[in-house]
Design a protein around this motif. Structure first.
Motif, PDB file in Angstrom:
ATOM      1  N   ASP A 282      -5.524   8.987 -20.338  1.00  0.00           N
ATOM      2  CA  ASP A 282      -5.898   8.824 -19.778  1.00  0.00           C
ATOM      3  C   ASP A 282      -7.041   8.625 -19.891  1.00  0.00           C
ATOM      4  O   ASP A 282      -8.320   7.874 -18.560  1.00  0.00           O
ATOM      5  CB  ASP A 282      -6.081  11.066 -19.121  1.00  0.00           C
ATOM      6  CG  ASP A 282      -4.609  10.109 -18.382  1.00  0.00           C
ATOM      7  OD1 ASP A 282      -4.052   9.892 -18.369  1.00  0.00           O
ATOM      8  OD2 ASP A 282      -4.499  11.808 -17.874  1.00  0.00           O
ATOM      9  N   ALA A 283      -8.078   8.211 -20.546  1.00  0.00           N
ATOM     10  CA  ALA A 283      -9.085   7.876 -20.885  1.00  0.00           C
ATOM     11  C   ALA A 283      -9.580   6.819 -20.520  1.00  0.00           C
ATOM     12  O   ALA A 283     -10.206   5.640 -20.169  1.00  0.00           O
ATOM     13  CB  ALA A 283      -9.784   8.436 -21.649  1.00  0.00           C
ATOM     14  N   ALA A 285      -6.942   4.046 -20.184  1.00  0.00           N
ATOM     15  CA  ALA A 285      -6.865   3.368 -18.560  1.00  0.00           C
ATOM     16  C   ALA A 285      -7.854   4.173 -17.295  1.00  0.00           C
ATOM     17  O   ALA A 285      -7.956   2.809 -16.359  1.00  0.00           O
ATOM     18  CB  ALA A 285      -5.559   5.029 -18.079  1.00  0.00           C
ATOM     19  N   GLU A 286      -9.504   5.163 -17.654  1.00  0.00           N
ATOM     20  CA  GLU A 286      -9.943   4.712 -17.256  1.00  0.00           C
ATOM     21  C   GLU A 286     -11.598   4.094 -17.251  1.00  0.00           C
ATOM     22  O   GLU A 286     -12.078   4.222 -16.715  1.00  0.00           O
ATOM     23  CB  GLU A 286     -10.587   5.989 -16.851  1.00  0.00           C
ATOM     24  CG  GLU A 286     -10.296   7.438 -16.072  1.00  0.00           C
ATOM     25  CD  GLU A 286     -10.144   8.506 -15.985  1.00  0.00           C
ATOM     26  OE1 GLU A 286     -10.405   9.044 -16.722  1.00  0.00           O
ATOM     27  OE2 GLU A 286      -9.930   9.434 -15.227  1.00  0.00           O
ATOM     28  N   GLY A 287     -11.279   3.321 -18.361  1.00  0.00           N
ATOM     29  CA  GLY A 287     -12.213   1.655 -18.589  1.00  0.00           C
ATOM     30  C   GLY A 287     -12.639   2.477 -19.981  1.00  0.00           C
ATOM     31  O   GLY A 287     -13.257   1.884 -20.789  1.00  0.00           O
ATOM     32  N   VAL A 314     -17.174   7.280 -21.881  1.00  0.00           N
ATOM     33  CA  VAL A 314     -16.747   7.552 -21.207  1.00  0.00           C
ATOM     34  C   VAL A 314     -17.445   8.180 -19.610  1.00  0.00           C
ATOM     35  O   VAL A 314     -18.991   8.289 -20.149  1.00  0.00           O
ATOM     36  CB  VAL A 314     -15.952   9.389 -22.020  1.00  0.00           C
ATOM     37  CG1 VAL A 314     -15.372  10.239 -21.128  1.00  0.00           C
ATOM     38  CG2 VAL A 314     -15.497   8.734 -22.567  1.00  0.00           C
ATOM     39  N   HIS A 317     -17.900  11.930 -14.923  1.00  0.00           N
ATOM     40  CA  HIS A 317     -16.795  12.193 -14.365  1.00  0.00           C
ATOM     41  C   HIS A 317     -15.584  11.768 -14.447  1.00  0.00           C
ATOM     42  O   HIS A 317     -14.473  12.584 -14.272  1.00  0.00           O
ATOM     43  CB  HIS A 317     -17.449  11.566 -12.343  1.00  0.00           C
ATOM     44  CG  HIS A 317     -16.711   9.694 -12.750  1.00  0.00           C
ATOM     45  ND1 HIS A 317     -17.634   8.620 -13.101  1.00  0.00           N
ATOM     46  CD2 HIS A 317     -15.871   9.039 -12.369  1.00  0.00           C
ATOM     47  CE1 HIS A 317     -16.643   7.823 -12.766  1.00  0.00           C
ATOM     48  NE2 HIS A 317     -15.737   7.925 -13.017  1.00  0.00           N
ATOM     49  N   HIS A 318     -14.910  11.337 -15.243  1.00  0.00           N
ATOM     50  CA  HIS A 318     -13.712  11.157 -15.852  1.00  0.00           C
ATOM     51  C   HIS A 318     -13.292  12.141 -16.436  1.00  0.00           C
ATOM     52  O   HIS A 318     -14.121  13.259 -16.768  1.00  0.00           O
ATOM     53  CB  HIS A 318     -14.027  10.192 -17.766  1.00  0.00           C
ATOM     54  CG  HIS A 318     -13.817   8.925 -16.385  1.00  0.00           C
ATOM     55  ND1 HIS A 318     -14.074   7.888 -18.038  1.00  0.00           N
ATOM     56  CD2 HIS A 318     -14.227   8.292 -15.493  1.00  0.00           C
ATOM     57  CE1 HIS A 318     -13.847   6.619 -17.874  1.00  0.00           C
ATOM     58  NE2 HIS A 318     -14.293   6.521 -15.930  1.00  0.00           N
ATOM     59  N   ARG A 319     -12.102  12.652 -16.368  1.00  0.00           N
ATOM     60  CA  ARG A 319     -11.294  14.010 -16.761  1.00  0.00           C
ATOM     61  C   ARG A 319     -11.602  14.612 -17.943  1.00  0.00           C
ATOM     62  O   ARG A 319     -11.808  15.601 -17.918  1.00  0.00           O
ATOM     63  CB  ARG A 319      -9.571  13.552 -16.775  1.00  0.00           C
ATOM     64  CG  ARG A 319      -9.129  15.075 -16.783  1.00  0.00           C
ATOM     65  CD  ARG A 319      -7.341  14.611 -16.613  1.00  0.00           C
ATOM     66  NE  ARG A 319      -6.624  14.134 -17.516  1.00  0.00           N
ATOM     67  CZ  ARG A 319      -5.829  14.808 -18.349  1.00  0.00           C
ATOM     68  NH1 ARG A 319      -5.884  15.897 -18.230  1.00  0.00           N
ATOM     69  NH2 ARG A 319      -4.699  13.938 -19.055  1.00  0.00           N
TER      70      ARG A 319
END
Length: 420
Positions: A282-283, A285-287, A314, A317-319
């Protein structure tokens, strides 16, 4: 039982733990996969020390005489609360079990202890040890079973006066609900963290900081409540420092937790491993950028093992920066000013632990005051002992384990107001 009698029993428990420290540690390692080199100290060694600490502390806790008018005597008694329910996790069952059990017994209470369903062997043996040491029958009861059955029954019991718990926030919320539905028992919670480890460019030894930071997240496969899972690095040294951490992490041998050559043992379960890997994907995928690891390690013996993993870029605000992974995954975020570091450090719902690396004493004190956490390490990470409390703020919980402050949970204050 008089304090002298309780002291004798607690010292005997410590003696017996030390006498079979290796066997107890192996029981725990077979359950949860912690590397044995760490577990010997953190489990049996820590548990024995905890029982000794509270054995010596219990007869130093006094009542008080209040300042009153000459014709009145105001006495403040400290009485045991009665029955303590304790629910402990799978990552360090013997150590955390001792943190709950020793001060509760020292204060004169009875305890019902529920281990995690995946890590109960060492605590079942501890129950035998307590009986062998002379603890009266019924004072300690270890009850196994899944949380939604055994834990729920314990939390809803009208006969439990205080409930103590270490584990997830979701379970902690349910325990508070169960208290409201039953007898309004006091509930003390240690609910984990997303601890920031803040490295300034003026850290006195960047390589030591890198090595310590690596162990602060990767020991026990990151399955540590106070793990430094967020690394905040001053931008001017960011790339160099991340390379140093990656160098130390890559040298760590992951493998059979009973092998003395293993630096890191197993992840607790397939479910936990899948969750760890999901956070990483997921991280990315978030960039964010995968700088090291990110994969499952396949062993000939089977089991669940994961590479030490470093993810850079990271965003706060990323998960991965907001939620507890409880795995060997380090989220790295750069900062440029002290104020920005403080803002990022305090940007999660958690507040259990933190670290600060700097050669500036004024800056260190400023960060200690500004970061909302129950413990702030300076130029180190981890390693505190029973002389200081461990507890969190915000959604990391309430109340404290360790130190004399831990006994507050297990004692009621009673006022005697006597007209002379």
């Amino acid at each position: 039982m008089a304090p002298a009698g309780r002291k004798k029993v607690l010292h005997k428990i410590a003696d017996l733990i030390e006498a079979e420290a290796l066997a107890l540690t192996v029981l725990g390692v077979r359950d949860n996969g912690t590397e044995i080199n760490m577990a010997l100290k953190a489990e049996a060694g820590s548990a024995a020390g905890t029982f000794r600490y509270y054995a010596e502390a219990l007869d130093k806790v006094y009542g008080e005489i209040a300042p009153t008018a000459p014709n009145v005597l105001g006495l403040i008694h400290r009485d045991p609360v009665g029955v303590v329910g304790a629910i402990v996790p799978w990552n360090f069952p013997l150590m955390i079990g001792a943190w709950k059990l020793a001060p509760a017994l020292a204060a004169g209470n009875s305890v019902v202890l529920k281990p995690a369903e995946t890590a109960s062997l060492s605590l079942l043996r501890l129950a035998d040890i307590c009986a062998e040491a002379g603890l009266p029958d019924g004072v300690l009861n270890v009850v196994t079973g899944p949380g939604h059955i055994t834990g729920e029954a314990l939390a809803l019991s009208m006969d439990v006066d205080v409930l103590v718990f270490t584990g997830s926030g979701a379970t902690g919320r349910r325990l508070l609900e169960y208290s409201a539905r039953s007898n309004l028992k006091r509930v003390y919670l240690e609910l984990g963290g997303k601890s920031p480890n803040v490295v300034f460019a003026d850290a006195p030894d960047l390589d030591l900081a890198a090595k310590t930071s690596a162990m602060g997240i990767f020991r026990n496969s990151g399955q540590v409540c106070v793990a430094g899972s967020r690394l905040l690095v001053e931008a001017s040294v960011h790339d160099d420092f991340v390379a140093r951490v990656a160098h130390h992490a890559a040298a760590l041998q992951v493998g059979d937790p009973l092998d003395l050559n293993s630096h890191i043992g197993a992840v607790n379960s397939e479910t936990q491993l899948a969750g760890n890997l999901g956070f990483v994907s997921d991280a990315v995928a978030e960039g964010a950028t995968l700088a090291l690891g990110g994969n499952r390690i396949l062993q000939d013996t089977g089991g669940t093992y994961m590479e030490p993993t470093i993810v850079t870029g990271v965003a706060p605000h990323h998960r991965l920066a907001q939620q507890e992974v409880f795995g060997p995954v380090l989220a790295v975020t750069p900062f440029t000013t002290d104020a920005e570091a403080i803002t990022i450090a305090n940007s999660t719902d958690y507040g259990l632990s933190a670290g600060v690396w700097t050669a500036s004493l004024p800056r260190a004190h400023k960060m200690i005051r500004a970061i909302r956490a129950g413990i702030v390490h300076v130029n180190t990470y981890g390693g505190s002992d029973n002389t200081v409390p461990l507890g969190g703020v915000k959604q990391s919980g309430n109340g404290h384990d360790k130190s004399l402050h831990a006994m507050d949970k297990y004692l009621d204050l009673k006022t005697a107001w006597i007209q002379l």
